[in-house]
Design an enzyme around this catalytic site. Sequence first.
Site, PDB file in Angstrom:
ATOM      1  N   CYS A 140      59.694  80.261  40.017  1.00  0.00           N
ATOM      2  CA  CYS A 140      60.534  79.315  40.749  1.00  0.00           C
ATOM      3  C   CYS A 140      60.517  78.016  39.943  1.00  0.00           C
ATOM      4  O   CYS A 140      59.452  77.444  39.710  1.00  0.00           O
ATOM      5  CB  CYS A 140      59.925  79.118  42.143  1.00  0.00           C
ATOM      6  SG  CYS A 140      60.735  77.843  43.116  1.00  0.00           S
TER       7      CYS A 140
ATOM      8  N   CYS B 255      65.614  64.780  43.595  1.00  0.00           N
ATOM      9  CA  CYS B 255      66.860  65.386  44.056  1.00  0.00           C
ATOM     10  C   CYS B 255      67.660  64.328  44.799  1.00  0.00           C
ATOM     11  O   CYS B 255      67.084  63.496  45.506  1.00  0.00           O
ATOM     12  CB  CYS B 255      66.558  66.566  44.993  1.00  0.00           C
ATOM     13  SG  CYS B 255      68.024  67.485  45.522  1.00  0.00           S
TER      14      CYS B 255
ATOM     15  N   CYS C  74      62.915  68.155  53.451  1.00  0.00           N
ATOM     16  CA  CYS C  74      62.472  68.581  52.118  1.00  0.00           C
ATOM     17  C   CYS C  74      61.709  67.462  51.431  1.00  0.00           C
ATOM     18  O   CYS C  74      62.189  66.330  51.357  1.00  0.00           O
ATOM     19  CB  CYS C  74      63.690  68.975  51.291  1.00  0.00           C
ATOM     20  SG  CYS C  74      63.318  69.246  49.555  1.00  0.00           S
TER      21      CYS C  74
ATOM     22  N   GLU D  51      57.558  70.594  38.797  1.00  0.00           N
ATOM     23  CA  GLU D  51      56.703  71.741  39.113  1.00  0.00           C
ATOM     24  C   GLU D  51      57.444  73.053  38.936  1.00  0.00           C
ATOM     25  O   GLU D  51      58.649  73.119  39.105  1.00  0.00           O
ATOM     26  CB  GLU D  51      56.274  71.670  40.586  1.00  0.00           C
ATOM     27  CG  GLU D  51      55.393  70.507  40.897  1.00  0.00           C
ATOM     28  CD  GLU D  51      55.249  70.300  42.404  1.00  0.00           C
ATOM     29  OE1 GLU D  51      54.221  69.767  42.809  1.00  0.00           O
ATOM     30  OE2 GLU D  51      56.165  70.680  43.154  1.00  0.00           O
TER      31      GLU D  51
ATOM     32  N   CYS E 106      67.923  65.915  51.885  1.00  0.00           N
ATOM     33  CA  CYS E 106      67.700  66.709  53.100  1.00  0.00           C
ATOM     34  C   CYS E 106      66.376  66.244  53.734  1.00  0.00           C
ATOM     35  O   CYS E 106      65.351  66.213  53.061  1.00  0.00           O
ATOM     36  CB  CYS E 106      67.646  68.191  52.742  1.00  0.00           C
ATOM     37  SG  CYS E 106      69.135  68.758  51.872  1.00  0.00           S
TER      38      CYS E 106
ATOM     39  N   CYS F 144      54.663  69.294  47.522  1.00  0.00           N
ATOM     40  CA  CYS F 144      56.102  69.568  47.517  1.00  0.00           C
ATOM     41  C   CYS F 144      56.442  70.730  48.416  1.00  0.00           C
ATOM     42  O   CYS F 144      56.382  71.882  48.013  1.00  0.00           O
ATOM     43  CB  CYS F 144      56.575  69.840  46.096  1.00  0.00           C
ATOM     44  SG  CYS F 144      58.315  70.232  46.028  1.00  0.00           S
TER      45      CYS F 144
HETATM   46  N1  SAH Z   1      68.556  72.214  46.143  1.00  0.00           N
HETATM   47  C1  SAH Z   1      68.618  73.635  46.239  1.00  0.00           C
HETATM   48  C2  SAH Z   1      67.432  74.360  45.670  1.00  0.00           C
HETATM   49  C3  SAH Z   1      66.032  73.862  45.954  1.00  0.00           C
HETATM   50  S1  SAH Z   1      65.317  74.083  47.505  1.00  0.00           S
HETATM   51  C4  SAH Z   1      68.832  74.040  47.695  1.00  0.00           C
HETATM   52  O1  SAH Z   1      68.748  73.190  48.552  1.00  0.00           O
HETATM   53  O2  SAH Z   1      69.138  75.204  47.947  1.00  0.00           O
HETATM   54  C5  SAH Z   1      65.011  75.772  47.799  1.00  0.00           C
HETATM   55  C6  SAH Z   1      65.028  76.093  49.275  1.00  0.00           C
HETATM   56  O3  SAH Z   1      63.880  75.521  49.950  1.00  0.00           O
HETATM   57  C7  SAH Z   1      66.231  75.519  49.990  1.00  0.00           C
HETATM   58  O4  SAH Z   1      66.768  76.473  50.863  1.00  0.00           O
HETATM   59  C8  SAH Z   1      65.624  74.362  50.772  1.00  0.00           C
HETATM   60  O5  SAH Z   1      66.413  73.978  51.852  1.00  0.00           O
HETATM   61  C9  SAH Z   1      64.286  74.936  51.173  1.00  0.00           C
HETATM   62  N2  SAH Z   1      63.313  73.941  51.637  1.00  0.00           N
HETATM   63  C10 SAH Z   1      63.202  72.663  51.246  1.00  0.00           C
HETATM   64  N3  SAH Z   1      62.188  72.062  51.894  1.00  0.00           N
HETATM   65  C11 SAH Z   1      61.637  72.984  52.708  1.00  0.00           C
HETATM   66  C12 SAH Z   1      60.574  72.956  53.645  1.00  0.00           C
HETATM   67  N4  SAH Z   1      59.872  71.847  53.857  1.00  0.00           N
HETATM   68  N5  SAH Z   1      60.282  74.092  54.314  1.00  0.00           N
HETATM   69  C13 SAH Z   1      61.001  75.214  54.098  1.00  0.00           C
HETATM   70  N6  SAH Z   1      62.021  75.298  53.234  1.00  0.00           N
HETATM   71  C14 SAH Z   1      62.363  74.193  52.547  1.00  0.00           C
END
Ligand code: SAH
Length: 371
Positions: A122, A129, A136, A109, A133, A360
């Site tokens: 974006c 990934c 996420c 996406e 985390c 997502c």
């Molecule tokens: N892998 C990289 C870039 C992609 S995520 C990273 O982790 O920085 C981009 C941002 O979105 C990151 O700060 C991530 O922690 C955040 N993110 C992921 N899932 C989220 C969620 N459910 N709510 C809010 N922020 C989220």
Amino acid sequence: MSEEITLVFDEPPQRKKAPQHIADLDSEARKEWAKAAGYQGFRASQIANHYFSHVGAPAGEWSDIPADQREELSALFTPKLIELVRSISCDNGMTRKDLWRLHDGVLVESVLMRYTDRTTVCISSQAGCGMNCPFCATGQAGLTRNLTAGEITEQIVAAARSCELGEMTGGPTRLSNIVFMGMGEPLANYNAVLQTLRNVTAPNPDGLGISARSVTVSTVGLVNGIEKLTAEDIPVTLAVSLHTPDDELRNTLVPINSRWKVKEVLAAADAYERKTGRRYSIEYALIRDINDQAWRADLLGRLLKNRNSHVNLIPLNPTPGSKWTASRREDEAEFVRVLESYGVPVTVRDTRGREIDGACGQLAAAESAQQ
Ligand code: SAH
């Protein structure tokens, strides 16, 4: 490095490689490729010009190339690597999420967001990934594969083209900003991301000619990757997904923390800041009763008060099936207040396109501290 961590970086066996694209190569290699394919070297630069300067102009418009060669050159050097499956718009047509299918059926996406003073895309750097985390959405399914530089660049060029064709509300505009905040960990796909950064920042005709300061690379904090990026001459904005100032909780929220601790990540970001002069962002998803306590804000304030950074608080976008949710308004306000009491610049992100982010949660994060 433990065996477990090594596995995190291992990419599952690739099915079939994506077709080669000029965006995978630097300008010298593009020329060599053209010659090896039986064309004059300068054709590579003409094609790059159509691809980057004219943001993906169709072969029919390649007026400096003989008409009978345009289609074959286009098919060979700029094959279509991403195919649009679906677009969903919201915010009155100012936000659009695009779902793309890659040559092997993999889906990724990108999100295009128009603001009064800028338009940001974006993009995804990996399908899935490996960072795992727990809050996420992308992290839950694991890593499918790295994207090639061509596949990442195609998302950007498609966005730039949409802007120029006036597909967003407000009429034709220019794509001004790029954030690596879609699917994937950009620094775990370093070479392809670096080539993409070159494609973005190189002046026409070799690239899009967008300034590095308009590009944000967001990372979980892969220190080796940050160090490599520091050694390059591309001063993009760095965003570090910290999410908590203490190692104990961060080991859970951002599992790679078991390899590189908070202090090491911040030291690497500081070195990046010293080299580039660029203030970095600290990404912090506020999760109710998990990482949003005033004492954590206090700890974060102490950690950042003498650093050249900016905190981006992101209200958690809950992922399907997760028990976690966004912080209460008053806790969020207190968190901001405490950070500000340390003189730490902080903004709460107004998450764009929340209603189109069902699939997502991660993409809702978008946009960095460009303000
Ligand atoms: N892998 C990289 C870039 C992609 S995520 C990273 O982790 O920085 C981009 C941002 O979105 C990151 O700060 C991530 O922690 C955040 N993110 C992921 N899932 C989220 C969620 N459910 N709510 C809010 N922020 C989220």
